[in-house]
Design a protein around this motif. Sequence first.
Motif, PDB file in Angstrom:
ATOM      1  N   PHE A 127      31.306  24.907  74.023  1.00 26.30           N
ATOM      2  CA  PHE A 127      31.911  24.943  72.697  1.00 26.30           C
ATOM      3  C   PHE A 127      31.843  23.552  72.072  1.00 26.30           C
ATOM      4  O   PHE A 127      32.080  22.549  72.744  1.00 26.30           O
ATOM      5  N   ASP A 184      33.644  24.735  66.838  1.00 29.00           N
ATOM      6  CA  ASP A 184      33.816  26.103  67.333  1.00 29.00           C
ATOM      7  C   ASP A 184      35.266  26.397  67.708  1.00 29.00           C
ATOM      8  O   ASP A 184      35.593  27.540  68.032  1.00 29.00           O
ATOM      9  N   GLN A 210      32.012  30.870  69.574  1.00 26.33           N
ATOM     10  CA  GLN A 210      30.676  30.298  69.614  1.00 26.33           C
ATOM     11  C   GLN A 210      29.745  31.095  68.724  1.00 26.33           C
ATOM     12  O   GLN A 210      29.905  32.302  68.562  1.00 26.33           O
ATOM     13  N   HIS A 211      28.787  30.409  68.165  1.00 27.35           N
ATOM     14  CA  HIS A 211      27.788  31.068  67.342  1.00 27.35           C
ATOM     15  C   HIS A 211      26.611  31.460  68.227  1.00 27.35           C
ATOM     16  O   HIS A 211      26.172  30.686  69.073  1.00 27.35           O
ATOM     17  N   GLN A 220      34.084  34.632  72.559  1.00 24.69           N
ATOM     18  CA  GLN A 220      35.222  34.058  71.872  1.00 24.69           C
ATOM     19  C   GLN A 220      36.461  34.197  72.747  1.00 24.69           C
ATOM     20  O   GLN A 220      36.484  34.981  73.694  1.00 24.69           O
TER      21      GLN A 220
END
Length: 137
Positions: A55, A59, A75-76, A93
């Motif tokens: 992360f 984030d 997180q993307h 997440q």
Amino acid sequence: MSKHTLGAYPHMLGFEQLERLLERTAKTGNEGYPPFNIEQTSDFSYRITLAVAGFAEEDLNITVEDRQLVIRGRQHDDSEGRVFLHRGIAARQFQRSFVLADGVEVGEAAMENGLLHVDLTRAKPETVVQTIQIKKG
């Protein structure tokens, strides 16, 4: 076996809010991710450390909501265009909640080597002695 509530103890007055906080904490759904430590760093300070490898600071979101410290991570997913032969590190997440006692304040937060540190301080309690006058009736 019956469930005892704080209201079942007549000498404990005004603790209804504490009972509601305990019930709310039990329902927060904190799973085992991410793992965390809680340290007492002095008589009046604490540090919560969460393992948040992967992360970035952006984030993570740290808020205090109704005497509850809430730490969220999202997180993307950057896997577009990549081909994984094995994917054991998932973008996931989380939400971790910690109920704060009266007088506990959230200080600073810092990231270090994949660990998120959140410092807390508790105000030193004052000793209060109060004399109550008895009215003559």
